[in-house]
Write a protein that holds these residues in place. Structure first.
Motif, short mmCIF file in Angstrom:
data_model
loop_
_atom_site.label_atom_id
_atom_site.label_comp_id
_atom_site.label_asym_id
_atom_site.label_seq_id
_atom_site.Cartn_x
_atom_site.Cartn_y
_atom_site.Cartn_z
N SER A 66 16.03 28.10 -0.82
CA SER A 66 17.16 27.31 -0.34
C SER A 66 16.95 27.06 1.16
N ASP A 67 17.58 26.03 1.67
CA ASP A 67 17.43 25.71 3.10
C ASP A 67 17.83 26.89 3.97
N ARG A 68 18.92 27.53 3.61
CA ARG A 68 19.43 28.66 4.41
C ARG A 68 18.44 29.84 4.37
N GLN A 69 17.95 30.20 3.19
CA GLN A 69 16.99 31.30 3.09
C GLN A 69 15.73 30.99 3.87
N LYS A 70 15.25 29.78 3.71
CA LYS A 70 14.04 29.37 4.42
C LYS A 70 14.24 29.48 5.93
N GLU A 71 15.35 28.97 6.40
CA GLU A 71 15.63 29.00 7.84
C GLU A 71 15.73 30.42 8.36
N TYR A 72 16.49 31.28 7.67
CA TYR A 72 16.65 32.67 8.12
C TYR A 72 15.32 33.40 8.11
N LEU A 73 14.55 33.23 7.05
CA LEU A 73 13.25 33.92 6.96
C LEU A 73 12.30 33.45 8.05
N LEU A 74 12.23 32.16 8.28
CA LEU A 74 11.35 31.64 9.33
C LEU A 74 11.79 32.14 10.71
N GLU A 75 13.09 32.13 10.95
CA GLU A 75 13.58 32.61 12.24
C GLU A 75 13.29 34.10 12.42
N HIS A 76 13.41 34.85 11.37
CA HIS A 76 13.20 36.30 11.47
C HIS A 76 11.72 36.66 11.54
N PHE A 77 10.90 36.07 10.67
CA PHE A 77 9.49 36.47 10.60
C PHE A 77 8.56 35.66 11.49
N GLU A 78 8.89 34.41 11.74
CA GLU A 78 8.01 33.58 12.56
C GLU A 78 8.46 33.53 14.03
N GLU A 79 9.79 33.47 14.23
CA GLU A 79 10.31 33.39 15.60
C GLU A 79 10.72 34.75 16.14
N ASP A 80 10.67 35.77 15.29
CA ASP A 80 10.97 37.16 15.66
C ASP A 80 12.40 37.34 16.17
N LYS A 103 24.51 35.04 14.94
CA LYS A 103 25.22 34.32 16.01
C LYS A 103 24.87 32.84 16.00
N LYS A 104 23.60 32.55 15.84
CA LYS A 104 23.14 31.15 15.85
C LYS A 104 23.80 30.33 14.75
N HIS A 105 24.04 30.96 13.60
CA HIS A 105 24.57 30.25 12.44
C HIS A 105 26.04 30.57 12.15
N SER A 106 26.65 31.33 13.04
CA SER A 106 28.07 31.70 12.91
C SER A 106 28.35 32.41 11.58
N VAL A 107 27.49 33.35 11.24
CA VAL A 107 27.68 34.18 10.05
C VAL A 107 27.46 35.64 10.45
N SER A 108 27.83 36.54 9.58
CA SER A 108 27.66 37.96 9.88
C SER A 108 26.20 38.38 9.76
N ARG A 109 25.92 39.47 10.43
CA ARG A 109 24.58 40.06 10.34
C ARG A 109 24.28 40.41 8.88
N GLN A 110 25.29 40.89 8.17
CA GLN A 110 25.14 41.27 6.77
C GLN A 110 24.78 40.06 5.91
N ALA A 111 25.39 38.91 6.18
CA ALA A 111 25.08 37.69 5.42
C ALA A 111 23.62 37.29 5.64
N VAL A 112 23.15 37.41 6.87
CA VAL A 112 21.74 37.11 7.17
C VAL A 112 20.84 38.07 6.41
N TYR A 113 21.17 39.37 6.50
CA TYR A 113 20.38 40.40 5.82
C TYR A 113 20.29 40.12 4.32
N ASP A 114 21.44 39.82 3.70
CA ASP A 114 21.47 39.57 2.26
C ASP A 114 20.62 38.36 1.89
N ASN A 115 20.71 37.29 2.67
CA ASN A 115 19.91 36.09 2.40
C ASN A 115 18.42 36.36 2.57
N ILE A 116 18.07 37.12 3.58
CA ILE A 116 16.65 37.46 3.80
C ILE A 116 16.14 38.32 2.66
#
Length: 103
Positions: free
Chosen positions: A21-35, A43-56
């Protein structure tokens, strides 16, 4: 997450990121490619840290499922191994066998 796992996810992203999904792709790229940290992504996407973690986590599982079913990374590792072996002991027959098997 260990360095080997991070490298694996980064490689699998190269192969299969367009299947996420676009969201998963974006979060994974930001986490693994952009560190970026989970908090920074949240913060960047106005969601909780937990939401990011779950999507990743879901995204990583999906990438591994695709690799299990499709096997592009495994195939490329096998081809690389065969080519290294061929480099060390070149024989035309070996080259023809590799070409026949892979193409």
């Amino acid at each position: 997450m260990e360095l080997n796992e991070m490298l694996e996810v980064s490689i699998l992203l190269d192969y299969y990121s367009n299947l996420l999904s676009d969201r998963q792709k974006e979060y994974l790229l930001e986490h693994f490619e952009e560190d970026l940290s989970l908090s920074e992504i949240g913060k960047k996407h106005s969601v909780s840290r937990q939401a990011v973690y779950d999507n990743i986590k879901r995204g990583i599982k999906i990438l591994r499922d695709y690799e299990e079913k499709i096997g592009f990374y495994k195939r490329d590792l096998e081809l690389l191994s065969e080519l290294k072996e061929l480099k060390n002991d070149f024989k035309l027959e070996k080259l023809e066998k590799i070409i026949e098997k892979n193409f």
